[in-house]
Design an enzyme around this catalytic site. Structure first.
Site, PDB file in Angstrom:
ATOM      1  N   TYR A  13      -7.638  -8.627   7.471  1.00 17.99           N
ATOM      2  CA  TYR A  13      -8.813  -7.886   6.114  1.00 17.99           C
ATOM      3  C   TYR A  13      -9.932  -8.863   6.059  1.00 17.99           C
ATOM      4  CZ  TYR A  13      -5.064  -4.610   6.243  1.00 17.99           C
ATOM      5  OH  TYR A  13      -3.656  -3.870   6.568  1.00 17.99           O
ATOM      6  N   CYS A  42       1.026  -1.641  -0.193  1.00 19.31           N
ATOM      7  CA  CYS A  42      -0.184   0.021   0.056  1.00 19.31           C
ATOM      8  C   CYS A  42       0.868   1.616  -0.369  1.00 19.31           C
ATOM      9  CB  CYS A  42      -0.811   0.250   0.926  1.00 19.31           C
ATOM     10  SG  CYS A  42      -2.375  -1.456   1.456  1.00 19.31           S
ATOM     11  N   ARG A  89      -3.355 -15.053  -1.400  1.00 18.69           N
ATOM     12  CA  ARG A  89      -2.342 -14.378  -0.222  1.00 18.69           C
ATOM     13  C   ARG A  89      -3.287 -14.942   0.620  1.00 18.69           C
ATOM     14  NH1 ARG A  89       1.656 -10.094   1.452  1.00 18.69           N
ATOM     15  NH2 ARG A  89       3.433 -11.383  -0.404  1.00 18.69           N
ATOM     16  N   GLN A 133      -3.249  -6.729  -6.301  1.00 19.00           N
ATOM     17  CA  GLN A 133      -4.172  -7.313  -5.491  1.00 19.00           C
ATOM     18  C   GLN A 133      -5.252  -6.760  -4.934  1.00 19.00           C
ATOM     19  OE1 GLN A 133      -2.606  -6.721  -0.942  1.00 19.00           O
ATOM     20  NE2 GLN A 133      -2.151  -9.289  -1.110  1.00 19.00           N
ATOM     21  N   ALA A 191      -2.982  -3.894  -1.841  1.00 13.14           N
ATOM     22  CA  ALA A 191      -4.234  -4.312  -2.033  1.00 13.14           C
ATOM     23  C   ALA A 191      -5.160  -2.949  -2.270  1.00 13.14           C
ATOM     24  CB  ALA A 191      -4.122  -4.192  -0.719  1.00 13.14           C
TER      25      ALA A 191
HETATM   26  C1  LIG Z   1       4.954   0.013   2.814  1.00 15.44           C
HETATM   27  C2  LIG Z   1       3.799  -1.441   3.344  1.00 15.44           C
HETATM   28  C3  LIG Z   1       3.172  -1.900   2.651  1.00 15.44           C
HETATM   29  C4  LIG Z   1       2.583  -2.799   2.439  1.00 15.44           C
HETATM   30  N1  LIG Z   1       0.861  -3.378   1.651  1.00 15.44           N
HETATM   31  C5  LIG Z   1       0.551  -5.049   1.897  1.00 15.44           C
HETATM   32  C6  LIG Z   1      -1.156  -4.746   0.258  1.00 15.44           C
HETATM   33  O1  LIG Z   1      -1.610  -4.215   0.318  1.00 15.44           O
HETATM   34  N2  LIG Z   1      -1.149  -6.186   1.002  1.00 15.44           N
HETATM   35  C7  LIG Z   1      -0.294  -7.179   1.266  1.00 15.44           C
HETATM   36  O2  LIG Z   1      -0.739  -8.076   1.211  1.00 15.44           O
HETATM   37  N3  LIG Z   1       0.624  -6.976   1.858  1.00 15.44           N
HETATM   38  C8  LIG Z   1       1.035  -5.699   2.254  1.00 15.44           C
HETATM   39  N4  LIG Z   1       2.745  -5.262   3.069  1.00 15.44           N
HETATM   40  C9  LIG Z   1       2.949  -6.686   3.573  1.00 15.44           C
HETATM   41  C10 LIG Z   1       4.140  -7.594   2.245  1.00 15.44           C
HETATM   42  O3  LIG Z   1       4.027  -7.504   1.344  1.00 15.44           O
HETATM   43  C11 LIG Z   1       4.841  -7.603   3.037  1.00 15.44           C
HETATM   44  O4  LIG Z   1       4.280  -9.125   3.190  1.00 15.44           O
HETATM   45  C12 LIG Z   1       5.673  -7.584   4.106  1.00 15.44           C
HETATM   46  O5  LIG Z   1       6.432  -6.640   4.382  1.00 15.44           O
HETATM   47  C13 LIG Z   1       6.548  -8.741   5.088  1.00 15.44           C
HETATM   48  O6  LIG Z   1       7.711  -9.359   3.219  1.00 15.44           O
HETATM   49  P1  LIG Z   1       8.835  -8.200   3.200  1.00 15.44           P
HETATM   50  O7  LIG Z   1       9.652  -8.593   5.325  1.00 15.44           O
HETATM   51  O8  LIG Z   1       9.693  -8.021   2.511  1.00 15.44           O
HETATM   52  O9  LIG Z   1       8.984  -6.520   4.102  1.00 15.44           O
HETATM   53  C14 LIG Z   1       2.885  -3.987   2.977  1.00 15.44           C
HETATM   54  C15 LIG Z   1       4.362  -4.134   3.728  1.00 15.44           C
HETATM   55  C16 LIG Z   1       4.473  -2.766   3.518  1.00 15.44           C
HETATM   56  C17 LIG Z   1       5.939  -2.153   3.783  1.00 15.44           C
END
Ligand SMILES: Cc1cc2nc3c(=O)[nH]c(=O)nc-3n(C[C@H](O)[C@H](O)[C@H](O)COP(=O)(O)O)c2cc1C
Length: 358
Positions: free
Chosen positions: A181, A24, A229, A98, A56
């Protein structure tokens, strides 16, 4: 099989096993993406990821986490996404998006404004909706429980958004049933206390998600992949929280939907309980992706604290997951796939415009 091996998905081929996880950006107006989204997603496509999954994106206005969330419920949004998807494709990545509904976590401030529930006069909205009238935590809005007609409408909203994603030029669709969610709320007994056909037993709790997948598959073409997911576990403490969603139920869910046209399970965790203790650390969710892959014989994606090329490569080589999804590391370095190729002793393949620098 290595991190840099291609992966066929229906009529597409991911050029490697590196996927930009949906993130996001809270930067849209009325759900309409803009130049921020173009540059954010475009840069990561240029950076060499096989697929870039846009954040998302709400299937209806009240399903946004914040007023800045993107959407796909009207023509203006569809038209604004089209050049973004086109750029990602032309940069050599699979353009993904997504689809989501925030459920009882809707109507909140952006994280950099504190992330708390927003009153209507602050730009929030009412009602917010969920399987049951249970707030996420003591700071959150009490949602209204959806009735059967509203559930039917929601299934149609997911299908309509999928159709719009196709019209906008996306090639990979991910349904968001994780992180507490709406779709995850129906799965988890901690958020779903319904007494009708959508609550109670396991079969009832997975009913809405199954309906959404079936409705989406009708409009999403056979030739294109559909990903899902999930949160593999709520990380519930049985004593403190009662029984939550867990790996056992995740495996049973995946068994149940295995033939429903889902091509990959993207395995995350958590999001239902504000107080959950999560053992965060490098690759902490990988064992869930591995277990679901092993037990159910489906393709999985591993996500969460994957930051090092050798770490990601080992996940694929060991057969723990078919793809790795990276989020924050991709924010730090959109060229992470290039770094991975160099570290793993392969030649990166830059876009022609950048060849002299590589
Ligand atoms: C800024 C930000 C926005 C995120 N928005 C979403 C999202 O829109 N949908 C989702 O399923 N996960 C979202 N996440 C989770 C990430 O997709 C990911 O699952 C999580 O950050 C763990 O991975 P990482 O350790 O590589 O950051 C978001 C994470 C971050 C940091």
């Amino acid at each position: 099989m290595s991190l840099l091996s291609p992966l066929p998905q229906r009529e597409l081929t991911l050029k490697n096993r590196i996927v930009v996880s949906p993130m996001c950006q809270y930067s849209a107006s009325d759900g309409v993406p803009n130049q921020w989204h173009l540059v954010h997603l475009g840069a990561r496509a240029v950076g060499g990821a096989a697929a870039v999954i846009a954040e998302a994106t709400a299937v209806e206005a009240r399903g946004r986490i914040s007023p800045g969330d993107t959407g796909l419920w009207n023509d203006a949004q569809t038209e604004a996404w089209a050049p973004i998807a086109q750029f990602v494709r032309e940069a050599g990545a699979v353009a993904g998006i997504q689809l989501a509904h925030a459920g009882r976590k809707a109507s909140c401030a952006t994280p950099w404004n504190g992330g708390r529930a927003l009153a209507p006069e602050q730009g929030g909205w009412r009602p917010i909706v969920a399987p049951s009238a249970l707030a996420f935590d003591e700071h959150s809005i009490v949602p209204e429980a959806l009735d059967i007609e509203q559930i039917d409408a929601l299934v149609q909203a997911f299908a309509a958004a999928a159709r719009r994603a196709l019209d906008a030029g996306f090639e990979l669709l991910e349904i968001h049933a994780a992180h507490g969610y709406l779709l995850h709320e129906f799965l988890s007994p901690l958020a779903n206390r319904r007494g009708d056909a959508y609550g109670g037993s396991f079969d009832n709790r997975i009913r809405l998600l199954r309906r959404v997948l079936a409705a989406v598959r009708v409009v999403w073409p056979e030739r294109l992949p559909l990903w899902l997911r999930i949160s593999a576990t709520d990380w519930a403490d049985a004593q403190r929280d009662g029984a939550g969603w867990d790996l056992q139920q995740s495996c049973a869910l995946v068994e149940a939907i295995k033939d429903d046209g889902v091509d990959l399970i993207d395995v995350s965790s958590g999001g239902t309980l504000a107080k959950a203790k999560v053992p965060v650390g490098p690759g902490y969710q990988v064992p869930f992706a591995a277990e679901i892959r092993r037990r159910c014989g489906v393709a999985t994606g591993a996500v969460g604290m994957i930051t090092e090329p050798r770490q990601a490569d080992a996940i694929v080589r060991n057969g723990e997951a078919d793809v790795t999804l990276l989020a924050r590391e991709m924010l730090r370095d959109p060229y992470w796939p290039r770094r991975a190729a160099l570290e793993l002793g392969l030649k990166p393949e830059p876009p022609p415009q950048y060849q002299r620098a590589w």
